[in-house]
Each structure stands twice: as structure tokens, then as C-alpha cells.
Design a protein around this motif. Structure first.
Motif, PDB file in Angstrom:
ATOM      1  N   GLY A   1       0.820  -1.201   0.000  1.00 45.10           N
ATOM      2  CA  GLY A   1       0.000   0.000   0.000  1.00 45.10           C
ATOM      3  C   GLY A   1       0.856   1.254   0.000  1.00 45.10           C
ATOM      4  N   LYS A   2       0.252   2.354  -0.392  1.00 40.91           N
ATOM      5  CA  LYS A   2       0.923   3.651  -0.388  1.00 40.91           C
ATOM      6  C   LYS A   2       0.542   4.352   0.906  1.00 40.91           C
ATOM      7  CE  LYS A   2       0.905   8.041  -2.765  1.00 40.91           C
ATOM      8  NZ  LYS A   2       0.149   8.856  -3.703  1.00 40.91           N
ATOM      9  N   ILE A   3       1.521   4.654   1.747  1.00 41.37           N
ATOM     10  CA  ILE A   3       1.270   5.285   3.028  1.00 41.37           C
ATOM     11  C   ILE A   3       1.478   6.783   2.870  1.00 41.37           C
ATOM     12  CG2 ILE A   3       1.928   5.405   5.458  1.00 41.37           C
ATOM     13  CD1 ILE A   3       3.143   2.574   5.078  1.00 41.37           C
TER      14      ILE A   3
ATOM     15  N   GLY B   1      -3.901  15.966   9.053  1.00 39.31           N
ATOM     16  CA  GLY B   1      -3.269  15.409  10.241  1.00 39.31           C
ATOM     17  C   GLY B   1      -3.527  13.930  10.434  1.00 39.31           C
ATOM     18  N   ASN B   2      -3.999  13.252   9.389  1.00 38.83           N
ATOM     19  CA  ASN B   2      -4.293  11.825   9.471  1.00 38.83           C
ATOM     20  C   ASN B   2      -3.377  11.029   8.553  1.00 38.83           C
ATOM     21  OD1 ASN B   2      -6.697  11.656  11.261  1.00 38.83           O
ATOM     22  ND2 ASN B   2      -7.558  13.009   9.704  1.00 38.83           N
ATOM     23  N   TRP B   3      -3.166   9.767   8.949  1.00 39.06           N
ATOM     24  CA  TRP B   3      -2.409   8.814   8.145  1.00 39.06           C
ATOM     25  C   TRP B   3      -3.367   8.037   7.256  1.00 39.06           C
ATOM     26  CZ3 TRP B   3       2.710   8.596   7.702  1.00 39.06           C
ATOM     27  CH2 TRP B   3       3.474   9.240   8.673  1.00 39.06           C
ATOM     28  N   TYR B   4      -2.886   7.675   6.074  1.00 36.41           N
ATOM     29  CA  TYR B   4      -3.687   6.917   5.113  1.00 36.41           C
ATOM     30  C   TYR B   4      -2.853   5.782   4.541  1.00 36.41           C
ATOM     31  CZ  TYR B   4      -7.050  10.737   5.195  1.00 36.41           C
ATOM     32  OH  TYR B   4      -7.979  11.661   5.590  1.00 36.41           O
ATOM     33  N   SER B   5      -3.504   4.668   4.302  1.00 32.42           N
ATOM     34  CA  SER B   5      -2.913   3.572   3.544  1.00 32.42           C
ATOM     35  C   SER B   5      -3.744   3.475   2.281  1.00 32.42           C
ATOM     36  CB  SER B   5      -2.985   2.260   4.322  1.00 32.42           C
ATOM     37  OG  SER B   5      -2.443   1.215   3.543  1.00 32.42           O
ATOM     38  N   ASP B   6      -3.100   3.709   1.142  1.00 35.87           N
ATOM     39  CA  ASP B   6      -3.792   3.952  -0.117  1.00 35.87           C
ATOM     40  C   ASP B   6      -4.702   5.155   0.139  1.00 35.87           C
ATOM     41  OD1 ASP B   6      -2.472   1.986  -1.614  1.00 35.87           O
ATOM     42  OD2 ASP B   6      -3.754   0.439  -0.747  1.00 35.87           O
TER      43      ASP B   6
ATOM     44  N   ARG C   1      11.278  -0.622   6.980  1.00 32.58           N
ATOM     45  CA  ARG C   1      11.309   0.727   6.423  1.00 32.58           C
ATOM     46  C   ARG C   1      10.287   0.803   5.292  1.00 32.58           C
ATOM     47  NH1 ARG C   1      16.645   4.146   5.019  1.00 32.58           N
ATOM     48  NH2 ARG C   1      15.679   5.629   3.614  1.00 32.58           N
ATOM     49  N   ALA C   2       9.510   1.883   5.263  1.00 25.05           N
ATOM     50  CA  ALA C   2       8.504   2.053   4.211  1.00 25.05           C
ATOM     51  C   ALA C   2       8.491   3.510   3.757  1.00 25.05           C
ATOM     52  CB  ALA C   2       7.122   1.654   4.728  1.00 25.05           C
ATOM     53  N   PRO C   3       8.535   3.765   2.446  1.00 27.69           N
ATOM     54  CA  PRO C   3       8.452   5.145   1.962  1.00 27.69           C
ATOM     55  C   PRO C   3       7.058   5.702   2.217  1.00 27.69           C
ATOM     56  CG  PRO C   3       8.326   3.619   0.123  1.00 27.69           C
ATOM     57  CD  PRO C   3       8.601   2.799   1.354  1.00 27.69           C
ATOM     58  N   ILE C   4       6.979   7.005   2.467  1.00 18.60           N
ATOM     59  CA  ILE C   4       5.694   7.652   2.675  1.00 18.60           C
ATOM     60  C   ILE C   4       5.630   8.936   1.861  1.00 18.60           C
ATOM     61  CG2 ILE C   4       5.332   6.709   4.982  1.00 18.60           C
ATOM     62  CD1 ILE C   4       6.215   9.448   6.127  1.00 18.60           C
ATOM     63  N   THR C   5       4.415   9.375   1.622  1.00 16.14           N
ATOM     64  CA  THR C   5       4.189  10.668   0.998  1.00 16.14           C
ATOM     65  C   THR C   5       3.678  11.610   2.070  1.00 16.14           C
ATOM     66  OG1 THR C   5       3.634   9.651  -1.118  1.00 16.14           O
ATOM     67  CG2 THR C   5       2.868  11.901  -0.764  1.00 16.14           C
ATOM     68  N   VAL C   6       4.316  12.767   2.174  1.00 17.31           N
ATOM     69  CA  VAL C   6       3.888  13.793   3.117  1.00 17.31           C
ATOM     70  C   VAL C   6       3.276  14.911   2.296  1.00 17.31           C
ATOM     71  CG1 VAL C   6       4.656  15.486   4.810  1.00 17.31           C
ATOM     72  CG2 VAL C   6       5.628  13.178   4.823  1.00 17.31           C
ATOM     73  N   GLU C   7       1.977  15.116   2.489  1.00 16.24           N
ATOM     74  CA  GLU C   7       1.242  16.072   1.664  1.00 16.24           C
ATOM     75  C   GLU C   7       1.661  17.517   1.900  1.00 16.24           C
ATOM     76  OE1 GLU C   7      -3.161  15.550   0.231  1.00 16.24           O
ATOM     77  OE2 GLU C   7      -3.140  16.606   2.142  1.00 16.24           O
ATOM     78  N   ASP C   8       1.953  17.886   3.137  1.00 17.58           N
ATOM     79  CA  ASP C   8       2.352  19.262   3.430  1.00 17.58           C
ATOM     80  C   ASP C   8       3.520  19.257   4.405  1.00 17.58           C
ATOM     81  OD1 ASP C   8       2.415  22.046   3.565  1.00 17.58           O
ATOM     82  OD2 ASP C   8       0.719  22.185   4.925  1.00 17.58           O
ATOM     83  N   THR C   9       3.281  18.870   5.639  1.00 17.39           N
ATOM     84  CA  THR C   9       4.324  18.803   6.660  1.00 17.39           C
ATOM     85  C   THR C   9       4.257  17.443   7.348  1.00 17.39           C
ATOM     86  OG1 THR C   9       2.866  19.729   8.348  1.00 17.39           O
ATOM     87  CG2 THR C   9       4.221  21.292   7.099  1.00 17.39           C
ATOM     88  N   PRO C  10       5.389  16.951   7.867  1.00 16.76           N
ATOM     89  CA  PRO C  10       5.373  15.654   8.543  1.00 16.76           C
ATOM     90  C   PRO C  10       4.797  15.714   9.950  1.00 16.76           C
ATOM     91  CG  PRO C  10       7.580  16.552   8.547  1.00 16.76           C
ATOM     92  CD  PRO C  10       6.735  17.483   7.720  1.00 16.76           C
ATOM     93  N   TYR C  11       4.623  16.928  10.459  1.00 19.04           N
ATOM     94  CA  TYR C  11       4.053  17.096  11.794  1.00 19.04           C
ATOM     95  C   TYR C  11       2.955  18.145  11.751  1.00 19.04           C
ATOM     96  CZ  TYR C  11       8.111  14.480  13.209  1.00 19.04           C
ATOM     97  OH  TYR C  11       9.048  13.493  13.323  1.00 19.04           O
ATOM     98  N   VAL C  12       1.974  17.959  12.620  1.00 19.53           N
ATOM     99  CA  VAL C  12       0.919  18.952  12.795  1.00 19.53           C
ATOM    100  C   VAL C  12       0.823  19.284  14.277  1.00 19.53           C
ATOM    101  CG1 VAL C  12      -0.441  18.279  10.767  1.00 19.53           C
ATOM    102  CG2 VAL C  12      -0.921  17.208  12.981  1.00 19.53           C
TER     103      VAL C  12
END
Length: 161
Positions: free
Chosen positions: A12-14, A20-25, A58-69
Motif C-alpha cells: 500500500g501507499k502510506i 493530520g491523518n495517516w492513510y494507507s492507499d 522501512r517504508a516510503p511515505i508521501t507527506v502532503e504538506d508537513t510531517p508534523y501537525v
């Protein structure tokens, strides 16, 4: 035999999104323990992209804006503010790092200035009760008797993988 960890979601794409939420796909991860684990496991590659590191997994992730809120703001007894980020860490707000970005989103620096954090709406509204402005000037925040003008951020807002 499958190992524990990311194996079940490796395909899945994380992503960590502006809300401020995490998503899988495209499904939000509603389990608060997994979301907290992910928020505490964020690492940055030299090229600016992000990944999750949990033990050897280890898994790559996409951060839409910032990694922290910033999810909460509390006034402290010394006239400053404590912020709570999505990894449940509490830190003193550095008011000199406050800036307003596109769509009037408020940001600050966290983790010793290493990362930018986006204020979620409730945290922003709580802090904004302490903003003031003088005619013809930008908004400011007074902390421990010092006035900190809130700057305007340079345009960016791209997703990082």
C-alpha cells in the motif's frame, strides 16, 4: 513466513495528509496506536523525501504538506505556549517561527527547528485568541513580554515522497 511490521501494508501507499491523518492507499488509518507509531517513526532522506522506520522495517511515505501537525496549544504559567504535535510530544512554542502560508494556514518550527508543523484548525483557533494587531500592521503574538510579528511564508506546498 510473514514477519510482523510493515509486511501487511508494504504493497500500500502510506501518506500523511494536511488533515493530520495517516492513510494507507486512500483509506484513513483510524487506529490511534498505529497513527501514533507512524508519527513517532518519521525519518527524512537526504533528498527531502520521507519514510517510516520501525525496527528494521522501512517504508516510503508521501507527506502532503508537513510531517508534523500541531494538534493542541496550551498557555503555560510563564506567559508562553506549549504545543502538542501528532507524535504526542509537548514542546514550548517558538513564537519567532510562526508564519502564515497559503490559504491562511499557520505553521511553526518543531523538533529543534528541524521540521515545519502545520497547525490543525482547533490549535490555530486556540492560539489566535492571543493574536493582536495594530492599525496597518501584521498580526503579532506577545510571549513573556516580547512581541513576535507573524510572518508570511514563502510559497511551497508540494507533496514529498
Amino acid at each position: 513466513m510473514a514477519r510482523a511490521g510493515f509486511y501487511a501494508i508494504e504493497s500500500g501507499k502510506i501518506s500523511f495528509r494536511r488533515d493530520g491523518n495517516w492513510y494507507s492507499d486512500d483509506e484513513r488509518i483510524d487506529n490511534p496506536r498505529i497513527a501514533l507509531l507512524f508519527s513517532r517513526s518519521i525519518k527524512r532522506n537526504p533528498d527531502g523525501s520521507y519514510y517510516l522506520q520501525v525496527a528494521e522495517e522501512r517504508a516510503p511515505i508521501t507527506v502532503e504538506d508537513t510531517p508534523y501537525v500541531v494538534k493542541a496549544v496550551f498557555e503555560d504559567d510563564s506567559g508562553g505556549f506549549t504545543i502538542v504535535t501528532n507524535d504526542d510530544e509537548r514542546a514550548l512554542l517558538d513564537p519567532a517561527t510562526l508564519e502564515v502560508g497559503r490559504d491562511n494556514v499557520l505553521y511553526c518550527r518543531v523538533k529543534g527547528g528541524a521540521f515545519k508543523a502545520r497547525f490543525l484548525r482547533t490549535a490555530y483557533y486556540h492560539l489566535s485568541n492571543s493574536f493582536f494587531t495594530e492599525e496597518g500592521e501584521t498580526f503579532s503574538l506577545v510571549v513573556r513580554g516580547c512581541r513576535y510579528p507573524i510572518k508570511f511564508a514563502a510559497a511551497s506546498g508540494t507533496a514529498h515522497t
